[in-house]
Design a protein around this motif. Structure first.
Motif, PDB file in Angstrom:
ATOM      1  N   ASP A  88       0.802  -1.226   0.000  1.00  0.00           N
ATOM      2  CA  ASP A  88       0.000   0.000   0.000  1.00  0.00           C
ATOM      3  C   ASP A  88       0.839   1.283   0.000  1.00  0.00           C
ATOM      4  O   ASP A  88       0.341   2.363   0.317  1.00  0.00           O
ATOM      5  CB  ASP A  88      -0.966   0.010   1.186  1.00  0.00           C
ATOM      6  CG  ASP A  88      -0.241  -0.055   2.527  1.00  0.00           C
ATOM      7  OD1 ASP A  88       0.996  -0.234   2.532  1.00  0.00           O
ATOM      8  OD2 ASP A  88      -0.913   0.085   3.564  1.00  0.00           O
ATOM      9  N   GLN A  89       2.137   1.161  -0.332  1.00  0.00           N
ATOM     10  CA  GLN A  89       3.003   2.336  -0.460  1.00  0.00           C
ATOM     11  C   GLN A  89       3.768   2.250  -1.782  1.00  0.00           C
ATOM     12  O   GLN A  89       4.322   1.203  -2.124  1.00  0.00           O
ATOM     13  CB  GLN A  89       4.006   2.413   0.694  1.00  0.00           C
ATOM     14  CG  GLN A  89       3.385   2.589   2.066  1.00  0.00           C
ATOM     15  CD  GLN A  89       2.902   4.008   2.301  1.00  0.00           C
ATOM     16  OE1 GLN A  89       3.338   4.943   1.653  1.00  0.00           O
ATOM     17  NE2 GLN A  89       1.976   4.164   3.241  1.00  0.00           N
ATOM     18  N   SER A  90       3.818   3.338  -2.506  1.00  0.00           N
ATOM     19  CA  SER A  90       4.567   3.365  -3.759  1.00  0.00           C
ATOM     20  C   SER A  90       6.066   3.494  -3.487  1.00  0.00           C
ATOM     21  O   SER A  90       6.482   4.059  -2.467  1.00  0.00           O
ATOM     22  CB  SER A  90       4.120   4.536  -4.630  1.00  0.00           C
ATOM     23  OG  SER A  90       2.755   4.418  -4.968  1.00  0.00           O
ATOM     24  N   SER A  91       6.878   3.007  -4.396  1.00  0.00           N
ATOM     25  CA  SER A  91       8.319   3.173  -4.282  1.00  0.00           C
ATOM     26  C   SER A  91       8.676   4.652  -4.337  1.00  0.00           C
ATOM     27  O   SER A  91       8.072   5.432  -5.072  1.00  0.00           O
ATOM     28  CB  SER A  91       9.030   2.426  -5.424  1.00  0.00           C
ATOM     29  OG  SER A  91       8.828   1.035  -5.313  1.00  0.00           O
ATOM     30  N   SER A  92       9.666   5.041  -3.554  1.00  0.00           N
ATOM     31  CA  SER A  92      10.093   6.444  -3.499  1.00  0.00           C
ATOM     32  C   SER A  92      10.926   6.804  -4.728  1.00  0.00           C
ATOM     33  O   SER A  92      11.686   5.971  -5.240  1.00  0.00           O
ATOM     34  CB  SER A  92      10.910   6.698  -2.234  1.00  0.00           C
ATOM     35  OG  SER A  92      10.127   6.464  -1.085  1.00  0.00           O
TER      36      SER A  92
END
Length: 307
Positions: A88-92
């Protein structure tokens, strides 16, 4: 337990989108190349290219960019078992200008700072020699709490800690908070790398080398490496005093991104080989020079001279 890992690198795993147009601000840059980035990530890859056994403790999105990053790390034989892929987090990602000097950057951070204690078991620490991280990695929780706790454990276990003070108020606007957290990390007596640019951002004004060395030594760092770009390198060591080295002449500079990471990788490599500080500086400068002549990562089969 046998020490089978030379360096554990903990912190930012991300994509650098580096502009193609040299010395052009981001506002004017039209085209970008995609490169694996993040200071600890670079150190893990560069160290592996030099024949060291490196492990990266980091987090990325369970997405196309995350898959790309893991593929590149595995290609470079970095240990990736402690990398967490988050649904639920995109790559930075960071957009970076291509520059002969300090590049401009714009960060978009999501997954990189979601590093938990479960990713850094004591068994990994017991197998390792150096525990390396960055100011960037310490800027947000849960990574901050994880790294501080595990750095203290690493110190107790006899590992050499290390830190790159790659401070930027774009990443960590609460400067007073940053100073307290870094002071806590410096209690582990790390090898410390910082640049003139880092110091200007850290103090929000120009300080003398003597002031910088005195400031960080009083907080616990006994070896402090201050890189000064074209003006070379100055190192303070509590036992040896101050060592100054002129910059190497590097022709045809193509990209400054990652040069500081290459420098520090060369330094840590030489420390692991038992070299004295002047030899460590020589190797560090040589590797940084090679990086300056290459866009993205270091070339394969890097051959370093013996100093």
């Amino acid at each position: 337990m046998k020490k089978t890992i030379d360096i554990i690198c903990i912190g930012e795993l991300l994509i650098d989108f580096i502009g193609y147009e040299l010395n052009t601000p981001i506002s004017k840059t039209e085209n970008y190349g995609r490169f694996l980035g993040g200071s600890p990530t670079n150190v893990s890859i560069y160290g592996s290219k030099l024949g060291l056994k490196t492990a990266l403790v980091a987090s990325c999105g369970n997405d196309g960019l995350g898959h790309f990053m893991l593929e590149k790390l595995n290609e470079n034989q970095v240990i990736t078992t402690c990398i967490h892929k988050i649904d639920d987090q995109s790559s930075s990602v960071i957009f970076v200008s291509k520059s002969n000097e300090t590049p401009e950057f714009i960060p978009y951070r999501q997954a990189d700072y979601h590093i938990t204690e479960a990713q850094l078991p004591d068994s990994l620490l017991q197998q390792s020699k150096i525990f390396h991280t960055t100011c960037f990695a310490l800027s947000k929780n849960p990574a901050r709490e994880t790294i501080l706790k595990k750095a203290k454990k690493a110190y107790q276990l006899g590992l050499q800690t290390s830190i790159d003070l790659n401070y930027s108020d774009k990443i960590w606007p609460e400067r007073a908070e940053a100073k307290e957290i870094i002071k806590e990390y410096l209690s582990t007596n790390p090898l410390m790398k910082l640049s003139d640019d880092d110091c200007f951002r850290w103090f929000n004004e120009i300080k003398s080398d003597d002031y910088i060395f005195d400031y960080f030594q009083k907080q616990g760092a006994s070896t402090i490496c201050l890189t000064k770009g074209k003006n070379g390198v100055v190192i303070f060591d509590s036992k040896l005093g101050i060592i100054t080295k002129k910059a190497n002449l590097v022709e045809n500079i193509k990209d400054t991104t990652g040069a500081g990471d290459a420098f520090w990788t060369g330094f840590l490599y030489s420390k692991l080989k038992g070299k004295e500080l002047p030899e460590c500086i020589n190797t560090a400068q040589e590797l940084a020079g090679i990086k300056l002549q290459n866009i993205g990562e270091l070339p394969n089969n890097v051959q370093l001279r013996e100093f």
